[in-house]
Write an enzyme that holds these catalytic residues in place. Structure first.
Site, PDB file in Angstrom:
ATOM      1  N   ASP A   1      32.194   0.337 -52.798  1.00 41.57           N
ATOM      2  CA  ASP A   1      32.166  -0.095 -51.395  1.00 41.57           C
ATOM      3  C   ASP A   1      31.668   1.048 -50.505  1.00 41.57           C
ATOM      4  O   ASP A   1      30.971   0.829 -49.513  1.00 41.57           O
ATOM      5  CB  ASP A   1      33.581  -0.526 -50.960  1.00 41.57           C
ATOM      6  CG  ASP A   1      33.573  -1.568 -49.860  1.00 41.57           C
ATOM      7  OD1 ASP A   1      32.560  -1.666 -49.146  1.00 41.57           O
ATOM      8  OD2 ASP A   1      34.575  -2.279 -49.699  1.00 41.57           O
TER       9      ASP A   1
ATOM     10  N   HIS B   1      39.357  -2.733 -44.232  1.00 39.72           N
ATOM     11  CA  HIS B   1      38.412  -1.797 -43.604  1.00 39.72           C
ATOM     12  C   HIS B   1      39.054  -1.338 -42.295  1.00 39.72           C
ATOM     13  O   HIS B   1      39.876  -2.042 -41.703  1.00 39.72           O
ATOM     14  CB  HIS B   1      37.064  -2.490 -43.378  1.00 39.72           C
ATOM     15  CG  HIS B   1      36.286  -2.635 -44.655  1.00 39.72           C
ATOM     16  ND1 HIS B   1      35.294  -1.766 -45.029  1.00 39.72           N
ATOM     17  CD2 HIS B   1      36.393  -3.532 -45.669  1.00 39.72           C
ATOM     18  CE1 HIS B   1      34.812  -2.118 -46.213  1.00 39.72           C
ATOM     19  NE2 HIS B   1      35.461  -3.199 -46.627  1.00 39.72           N
TER      20      HIS B   1
ATOM     21  N   CYS C   1      30.104  -2.918 -45.439  1.00 40.66           N
ATOM     22  CA  CYS C   1      29.314  -3.906 -46.164  1.00 40.66           C
ATOM     23  C   CYS C   1      27.946  -4.008 -45.511  1.00 40.66           C
ATOM     24  O   CYS C   1      27.852  -4.278 -44.320  1.00 40.66           O
ATOM     25  CB  CYS C   1      30.003  -5.271 -46.148  1.00 40.66           C
ATOM     26  SG  CYS C   1      29.012  -6.529 -46.977  1.00 40.66           S
TER      27      CYS C   1
ATOM     28  N   ASN D   1      36.367   1.802 -45.480  1.00 40.23           N
ATOM     29  CA  ASN D   1      37.659   1.277 -45.956  1.00 40.23           C
ATOM     30  C   ASN D   1      38.782   2.198 -45.496  1.00 40.23           C
ATOM     31  O   ASN D   1      38.552   3.345 -45.122  1.00 40.23           O
ATOM     32  CB  ASN D   1      37.676   1.278 -47.483  1.00 40.23           C
ATOM     33  CG  ASN D   1      36.740   0.261 -48.073  1.00 40.23           C
ATOM     34  OD1 ASN D   1      35.556   0.490 -48.166  1.00 40.23           O
ATOM     35  ND2 ASN D   1      37.277  -0.868 -48.462  1.00 40.23           N
TER      36      ASN D   1
ATOM     37  N   HIS E   1      42.642  -5.425 -49.087  1.00 37.03           N
ATOM     38  CA  HIS E   1      41.411  -4.635 -49.000  1.00 37.03           C
ATOM     39  C   HIS E   1      41.077  -4.505 -47.510  1.00 37.03           C
ATOM     40  O   HIS E   1      40.468  -5.405 -46.931  1.00 37.03           O
ATOM     41  CB  HIS E   1      40.319  -5.385 -49.776  1.00 37.03           C
ATOM     42  CG  HIS E   1      38.968  -4.761 -49.771  1.00 37.03           C
ATOM     43  ND1 HIS E   1      38.462  -4.049 -50.849  1.00 37.03           N
ATOM     44  CD2 HIS E   1      37.987  -4.731 -48.836  1.00 37.03           C
ATOM     45  CE1 HIS E   1      37.239  -3.642 -50.577  1.00 37.03           C
ATOM     46  NE2 HIS E   1      36.910  -4.038 -49.344  1.00 37.03           N
TER      47      HIS E   1
HETATM   48  P1  HMG Z   1      19.298 -14.874 -54.879  1.00 32.63           P
HETATM   49  O1  HMG Z   1      18.068 -14.290 -54.284  1.00 32.63           O
HETATM   50  O2  HMG Z   1      19.779 -16.195 -54.361  1.00 32.63           O
HETATM   51  O3  HMG Z   1      19.185 -14.890 -56.451  1.00 32.63           O
HETATM   52  O4  HMG Z   1      20.460 -13.803 -54.672  1.00 32.63           O
HETATM   53  P2  HMG Z   1      18.646 -16.032 -57.428  1.00 32.63           P
HETATM   54  O5  HMG Z   1      19.812 -16.546 -58.212  1.00 32.63           O
HETATM   55  O6  HMG Z   1      17.820 -17.033 -56.661  1.00 32.63           O
HETATM   56  O7  HMG Z   1      17.680 -15.204 -58.391  1.00 32.63           O
HETATM   57  C1  HMG Z   1      16.482 -14.616 -57.882  1.00 32.63           C
HETATM   58  C2  HMG Z   1      16.037 -13.480 -58.781  1.00 32.63           C
HETATM   59  O8  HMG Z   1      17.006 -12.445 -58.760  1.00 32.63           O
HETATM   60  C3  HMG Z   1      15.884 -13.863 -60.263  1.00 32.63           C
HETATM   61  O9  HMG Z   1      14.816 -13.083 -60.792  1.00 32.63           O
HETATM   62  C4  HMG Z   1      17.169 -13.385 -60.883  1.00 32.63           C
HETATM   63  O10 HMG Z   1      17.069 -13.074 -62.272  1.00 32.63           O
HETATM   64  C5  HMG Z   1      17.443 -12.121 -60.084  1.00 32.63           C
HETATM   65  P3  HMG Z   1      13.342 -13.728 -61.013  1.00 32.63           P
HETATM   66  O11 HMG Z   1      13.589 -14.872 -61.964  1.00 32.63           O
HETATM   67  O12 HMG Z   1      12.893 -14.171 -59.669  1.00 32.63           O
HETATM   68  O13 HMG Z   1      12.581 -12.583 -61.572  1.00 32.63           O
HETATM   69  N1  HMG Z   1      18.880 -11.834 -60.038  1.00 32.63           N
HETATM   70  C6  HMG Z   1      19.444 -10.677 -60.432  1.00 32.63           C
HETATM   71  N2  HMG Z   1      18.939  -9.523 -60.883  1.00 32.63           N
HETATM   72  C7  HMG Z   1      19.828  -8.556 -61.206  1.00 32.63           C
HETATM   73  N3  HMG Z   1      21.173  -8.673 -61.098  1.00 32.63           N
HETATM   74  C8  HMG Z   1      21.707  -9.814 -60.629  1.00 32.63           C
HETATM   75  C9  HMG Z   1      20.832 -10.869 -60.265  1.00 32.63           C
HETATM   76  N4  HMG Z   1      21.038 -12.095 -59.776  1.00 32.63           N
HETATM   77  C10 HMG Z   1      19.848 -12.683 -59.649  1.00 32.63           C
HETATM   78  N5  HMG Z   1      23.037  -9.949 -60.530  1.00 32.63           N
HETATM   79  C11 HMG Z   1      22.559 -12.805 -55.296  1.00 32.63           C
HETATM   80  C12 HMG Z   1      21.809 -14.085 -55.038  1.00 32.63           C
HETATM   81  C13 HMG Z   1      24.025 -13.144 -55.438  1.00 32.63           C
HETATM   82  C14 HMG Z   1      22.024 -12.186 -56.592  1.00 32.63           C
HETATM   83  C15 HMG Z   1      22.304 -11.832 -54.107  1.00 32.63           C
HETATM   84  O14 HMG Z   1      22.659 -12.483 -52.938  1.00 32.63           O
HETATM   85  C16 HMG Z   1      23.082 -10.543 -54.232  1.00 32.63           C
HETATM   86  O15 HMG Z   1      22.814  -9.731 -55.096  1.00 32.63           O
HETATM   87  N6  HMG Z   1      24.077 -10.329 -53.318  1.00 32.63           N
HETATM   88  C17 HMG Z   1      24.941  -9.165 -53.361  1.00 32.63           C
HETATM   89  C18 HMG Z   1      25.325  -8.700 -51.975  1.00 32.63           C
HETATM   90  C19 HMG Z   1      26.291  -7.538 -52.085  1.00 32.63           C
HETATM   91  O16 HMG Z   1      26.356  -6.854 -53.085  1.00 32.63           O
HETATM   92  N7  HMG Z   1      27.067  -7.293 -50.995  1.00 32.63           N
HETATM   93  C20 HMG Z   1      28.032  -6.239 -50.941  1.00 32.63           C
HETATM   94  C21 HMG Z   1      29.234  -6.466 -51.798  1.00 32.63           C
HETATM   95  S1  HMG Z   1      30.419  -7.587 -51.087  1.00 32.63           S
HETATM   96  C22 HMG Z   1      31.441  -6.583 -50.110  1.00 32.63           C
HETATM   97  O17 HMG Z   1      31.127  -5.458 -49.870  1.00 32.63           O
HETATM   98  C23 HMG Z   1      32.756  -7.143 -49.646  1.00 32.63           C
HETATM   99  C24 HMG Z   1      33.969  -6.586 -50.421  1.00 32.63           C
HETATM  100  O18 HMG Z   1      34.041  -5.180 -50.311  1.00 32.63           O
HETATM  101  C25 HMG Z   1      35.275  -7.193 -49.868  1.00 32.63           C
HETATM  102  C26 HMG Z   1      35.406  -7.110 -48.346  1.00 32.63           C
HETATM  103  O19 HMG Z   1      35.287  -6.003 -47.776  1.00 32.63           O
HETATM  104  O20 HMG Z   1      35.664  -8.175 -47.772  1.00 32.63           O
HETATM  105  C27 HMG Z   1      33.894  -6.943 -51.915  1.00 32.63           C
HETATM  106 MG    MG Z   2      34.829  -4.087 -48.629  1.00 33.99          MG
END
Ligand code: HMG
Ligand code: MG
Length: 323
Positions: free
Chosen positions: A26, A235, A266, A275, A233
């Site tokens: 994070d 922040h 985030c 956090n 969790h």
């Molecule tokens: P998308 O663009 O909708 O993905 O993203 P898709 O399913 O349409 O796939 C498109 C392409 O991406 C494909 O490749 C997939 O293979 C590839 P292509 O066929 O076009 O060559 N792909 C991937 N490649 C590598 N690793 C993967 C992956 N998935 C698909 N995992 C997706 C959807 C969910 C992947 C995207 O929106 C994403 O990665 N989001 C992550 C955002 C993120 O990490 N945010 C921060 C974390 S959350 C947070 O911080 C909150 C938390 O701390 C709690 C709080 O504070 O409340 C946890």
């Molecule tokens: Mg967080």
């Protein structure tokens, strides 16, 4: 180094808690500049050495969405199997700890495949309590997120993995404003029921206050979730994270997410800041006589070292005070 005076609370509190360290994930996901692999590995190794039982190390998300963590494979390979001499950071040569202590964020089956290839044992899915954030963070609607998580959790459980589920925007959303408690409970329970062993309630933008925390925990209890399965969790955007942690402790919560030095935020929720700082949490818990297993001095030294690498002081009050 100065330690808090231990004065136990007259009210009944858990005697021991687990701190779930999220700094490397994070914290570093939100850094403007990309931290190099060697520094990341050293950060994780030092946090484990400081006694943190669980260190959320990185994310197997799309590298274009979070370029800061695009080296997830290399990092986890090195941490689990050891960085071979001459091929990686010399200071982290040799395996660190078991894969269960190093969970990673996984949003979908593609991320799961990447984690399975490395033999990882612990993943965390991350859902949203609101429609807008599900869209912004996952490119899915609120309902579509479940369709993405369901096969991911199923396969992870079949492979013997532990699964944590996060639910974000539990206390407010930058686009939608207040988020009804019922809505959070309904989404959270649905995520947990996919097969998670723990649900972490995220105050992604740090707007929650102590009464709200107790209310939400109570509502989850009424919905049948045991407090042992809930983590919090927080922040610290509005300076409420420590007070909220205390409220959760009073309610019986025993797993607290925190980030060394108060790193974090985030990238898909602009108003999110760091956090709750692990040092500030440890100071409070040790003062209350609650065991964490964490060596405060080693932790503060680590956060100061990381602040040096990032080129700015840690926002943690305890790190500053002990400086
Ligand atoms: P998308 O663009 O909708 O993905 O993203 P898709 O399913 O349409 O796939 C498109 C392409 O991406 C494909 O490749 C997939 O293979 C590839 P292509 O066929 O076009 O060559 N792909 C991937 N490649 C590598 N690793 C993967 C992956 N998935 C698909 N995992 C997706 C959807 C969910 C992947 C995207 O929106 C994403 O990665 N989001 C992550 C955002 C993120 O990490 N945010 C921060 C974390 S959350 C947070 O911080 C909150 C938390 O701390 C709690 C709080 O504070 O409340 C946890
Ligand atoms: Mg967080």
């Amino acid at each position: 180094m100065r330690q808090p005076q231990r004065v136990e609370s007259p009210t009944q509190l858990p005697q021991q808690v687990t701190i779930w360290e999220v700094g490397p994930r994070d914290g570093l996901q939100n850094e403007k500049s990309i931290v190099d692999l060697e520094t990341k590995a050293e950060f994780v190794r030092r946090l484990l050495a400081a006694g943190l039982p669980i260190v959320e190390a990185t994310s197997f998300v799309h590298p274009k969405w979070v370029p800061q963590l695009a080296d997830a494979k290399e990092l986890m390979e090195g941490l689990i199997n050891g960085f071979g001499t001459g091929t990686g950071p010399s200071s982290t040569t040799g395996p660190t700890r078991g894969a269960r202590e190093l969970p990673v964020l996984v949003p979908n089956e593609r991320g799961l495949d990447r984690a399975l290839e490395l033999g990882l044992k612990h993943i965390a899915i991350f859902g949203s309590a609101t429609e807008t954030f599900a869209n912004k963070n996952l490119n899915r609607s609120l309902d579509e997120q479940f369709a993405m998580f369901e096969p991911t959790v199923l396969r992870a459980r079949e492979a013997g993995m532990d699964v944590r589920a996060y639910v974000s925007m539990c206390f407010g959303d930058p686009w939608e404003g207040d988020v009804p408690v019922d809505q959070v409970v309904s989404v959270g329970k649905r995520l947990f029921d996919l097969g998670a062993s723990q649900l972490s309630l995220g105050d992604t933008i740090g707007v929650g206050t102590a009464g709200h925390v107790k209310r939400l925990l109570g509502a989850f209890g009424e919905a049948g979730l045991a407090v042992e399965n809930l983590a919090v969790h927080f922040h610290d955007t509005y300076g409420q994270a420590l007070a909220n942690a205390y409220a959760a402790l009073e309610a019986g919560v025993t797993t607290f997410d925190a980030s060394a030095g108060g790193l974090g935020g985030c990238p898909y929720a602009e108003s999110a800041t760091g956090n709750l700082a692990t040092e500030d949490l440890v100071w409070m818990l040790h003062g209350l006589g609650v065991e964490t297993g964490v060596d405060l001095e080693a932790l503060v030294t680590t956060s100061r070292w990381m602040a040096g690498k990032l080129g700015r002081p840690s926002p943690s009050r305890v790190v500053t005070a002990l400086g």
